[in-house]
Design a protein around this motif. Structure first.
Motif, PDB file in Angstrom:
ATOM      1  N   LYS A 143      -0.167  -1.239 -12.797  1.00 15.98           N
ATOM      2  CA  LYS A 143       0.251  -2.430 -12.058  1.00 15.98           C
ATOM      3  C   LYS A 143      -0.373  -3.686 -12.658  1.00 15.98           C
ATOM      4  N   VAL A 144       0.466  -4.671 -12.952  1.00 28.57           N
ATOM      5  CA  VAL A 144       0.015  -5.975 -13.433  1.00 28.57           C
ATOM      6  C   VAL A 144       0.354  -6.987 -12.343  1.00 28.57           C
ATOM      7  N   PHE A 145      -0.663  -7.674 -11.848  1.00 23.19           N
ATOM      8  CA  PHE A 145      -0.468  -8.658 -10.786  1.00 23.19           C
ATOM      9  C   PHE A 145      -0.654 -10.053 -11.358  1.00 23.19           C
ATOM     10  N   LEU A 146       0.337 -10.923 -11.166  1.00 21.51           N
ATOM     11  CA  LEU A 146       0.250 -12.317 -11.575  1.00 21.51           C
ATOM     12  C   LEU A 146      -0.213 -13.131 -10.379  1.00 21.51           C
ATOM     13  N   ASP A 147      -1.408 -13.661 -10.454  1.00 22.46           N
ATOM     14  CA  ASP A 147      -1.992 -14.433  -9.364  1.00 22.46           C
ATOM     15  C   ASP A 147      -1.600 -15.899  -9.521  1.00 22.46           C
ATOM     16  N   VAL A 148      -0.952 -16.438  -8.485  1.00 20.43           N
ATOM     17  CA  VAL A 148      -0.492 -17.821  -8.496  1.00 20.43           C
ATOM     18  C   VAL A 148      -0.815 -18.436  -7.133  1.00 20.43           C
ATOM     19  N   SER A 149      -1.372 -19.627  -7.142  1.00 21.03           N
ATOM     20  CA  SER A 149      -1.748 -20.286  -5.891  1.00 21.03           C
ATOM     21  C   SER A 149      -0.518 -20.751  -5.116  1.00 21.03           C
ATOM     22  N   GLY A 150      -0.700 -20.983  -3.821  1.00 24.62           N
ATOM     23  CA  GLY A 150       0.372 -21.497  -2.992  1.00 24.62           C
ATOM     24  C   GLY A 150       0.862 -22.853  -3.471  1.00 24.62           C
TER      25      GLY A 150
ATOM     26  N   ASN B 244       0.805  -1.220   0.000  1.00 23.84           N
ATOM     27  CA  ASN B 244       0.000   0.000   0.000  1.00 23.84           C
ATOM     28  C   ASN B 244       0.843   1.276   0.000  1.00 23.84           C
ATOM     29  N   GLU B 245       1.923   1.285   0.764  1.00 23.01           N
ATOM     30  CA  GLU B 245       2.733   2.498   0.859  1.00 23.01           C
ATOM     31  C   GLU B 245       3.531   2.782  -0.417  1.00 23.01           C
ATOM     32  N   LEU B 246       3.606   1.826  -1.335  1.00 21.16           N
ATOM     33  CA  LEU B 246       4.341   2.032  -2.590  1.00 21.16           C
ATOM     34  C   LEU B 246       3.436   2.288  -3.797  1.00 21.16           C
ATOM     35  N   ASN B 247       2.144   2.086  -3.644  1.00 21.85           N
ATOM     36  CA  ASN B 247       1.219   2.178  -4.783  1.00 21.85           C
ATOM     37  C   ASN B 247       1.285   3.507  -5.524  1.00 21.85           C
ATOM     38  N   GLN B 248       1.572   4.573  -4.825  1.00 23.20           N
ATOM     39  CA  GLN B 248       1.621   5.903  -5.451  1.00 23.20           C
ATOM     40  C   GLN B 248       2.743   6.031  -6.485  1.00 23.20           C
TER      41      GLN B 248
ATOM     42  N   SER C 238      -5.920  -3.498  -6.084  1.00 20.47           N
ATOM     43  CA  SER C 238      -5.271  -2.263  -6.528  1.00 20.47           C
ATOM     44  C   SER C 238      -4.622  -2.378  -7.911  1.00 20.47           C
ATOM     45  N   ALA C 239      -4.463  -3.599  -8.418  1.00 17.20           N
ATOM     46  CA  ALA C 239      -3.825  -3.773  -9.729  1.00 17.20           C
ATOM     47  C   ALA C 239      -4.760  -3.338 -10.854  1.00 17.20           C
ATOM     48  N   HIS C 240      -4.168  -2.815 -11.894  1.00 11.54           N
ATOM     49  CA  HIS C 240      -4.937  -2.435 -13.080  1.00 11.54           C
ATOM     50  C   HIS C 240      -5.268  -3.669 -13.919  1.00 11.54           C
ATOM     51  N   MET C 241      -4.342  -4.617 -13.936  1.00 11.85           N
ATOM     52  CA  MET C 241      -4.550  -5.868 -14.656  1.00 11.85           C
ATOM     53  C   MET C 241      -4.173  -7.021 -13.730  1.00 11.85           C
TER      54      MET C 241
ATOM     55  N   LEU D 121      -1.464 -10.778   0.552  1.00 16.37           N
ATOM     56  CA  LEU D 121      -2.728 -10.713  -0.190  1.00 16.37           C
ATOM     57  C   LEU D 121      -3.850 -10.148   0.675  1.00 16.37           C
ATOM     58  N   GLU D 122      -3.877 -10.526   1.942  1.00 16.12           N
ATOM     59  CA  GLU D 122      -4.924 -10.059   2.862  1.00 16.12           C
ATOM     60  C   GLU D 122      -4.747  -8.590   3.244  1.00 16.12           C
ATOM     61  N   ILE D 123      -3.523  -8.189   3.534  1.00 16.70           N
ATOM     62  CA  ILE D 123      -3.278  -6.836   4.048  1.00 16.70           C
ATOM     63  C   ILE D 123      -3.220  -5.800   2.934  1.00 16.70           C
ATOM     64  N   ASP D 124      -2.426  -6.050   1.915  1.00 22.41           N
ATOM     65  CA  ASP D 124      -2.203  -5.044   0.873  1.00 22.41           C
ATOM     66  C   ASP D 124      -3.166  -5.154  -0.310  1.00 22.41           C
ATOM     67  N   LYS D 125      -3.860  -6.275  -0.420  1.00 25.55           N
ATOM     68  CA  LYS D 125      -4.873  -6.477  -1.452  1.00 25.55           C
ATOM     69  C   LYS D 125      -4.391  -6.076  -2.856  1.00 25.55           C
ATOM     70  N   PRO D 126      -3.289  -6.653  -3.313  1.00 21.79           N
ATOM     71  CA  PRO D 126      -2.746  -6.270  -4.614  1.00 21.79           C
ATOM     72  C   PRO D 126      -3.689  -6.575  -5.779  1.00 21.79           C
ATOM     73  N   ILE D 127      -4.551  -7.569  -5.618  1.00 21.40           N
ATOM     74  CA  ILE D 127      -5.503  -7.885  -6.685  1.00 21.40           C
ATOM     75  C   ILE D 127      -6.478  -6.736  -6.877  1.00 21.40           C
TER      76      ILE D 127
END
Length: 83
Positions: free
Chosen positions: A15-22, A6-10, A65-68, A57-63
């Motif tokens: 932002k492109v986030f690649l979602d990959v399972s554990g 969150n503190e770096l989003n500015q 905030s990502a544009h893609m 994933l829980e705290i910063d919620k990159p999914i």
């Protein structure tokens, strides 16, 4: 892996986030890292890397905030989830 805090989003224009399972993270880590570092690396994945990733994933919620967002569980057939 933890870039979209969150503190770096500015500082990002797009932002492109690649979602990959554990499970997939562990599978790829096994293929890539075990030959270099031995089986002990898998313990680090299970106890450190994957739990930290899930907390991120829980705290910063990159999914959110990502544009893609791309589901990259199948590296041969990525799926765009959000444009």
């Amino acid at each position: 892996m933890l870039l979209f805090k969150n503190e770096l989003n500015q500082y990002f224009d797009y932002k492109v986030f690649l979602d990959v399972s554990g499970t997939e993270i562990l599978k790829r880590g096994k293929q890539r890292d075990v030959p270099k570092f031995g089986l002990g690396i898998l313990q680090k994945y299970r106890e450190r890397y994957i739990p930290v990733y899930h907390r991120y994933l829980e705290i910063d919620k990159p999914i959110t905030s990502a544009h893609m967002v791309i589901d990259n569980n199948n590296i041969e057939d990525p799926i765009i989830l959000k444009k």
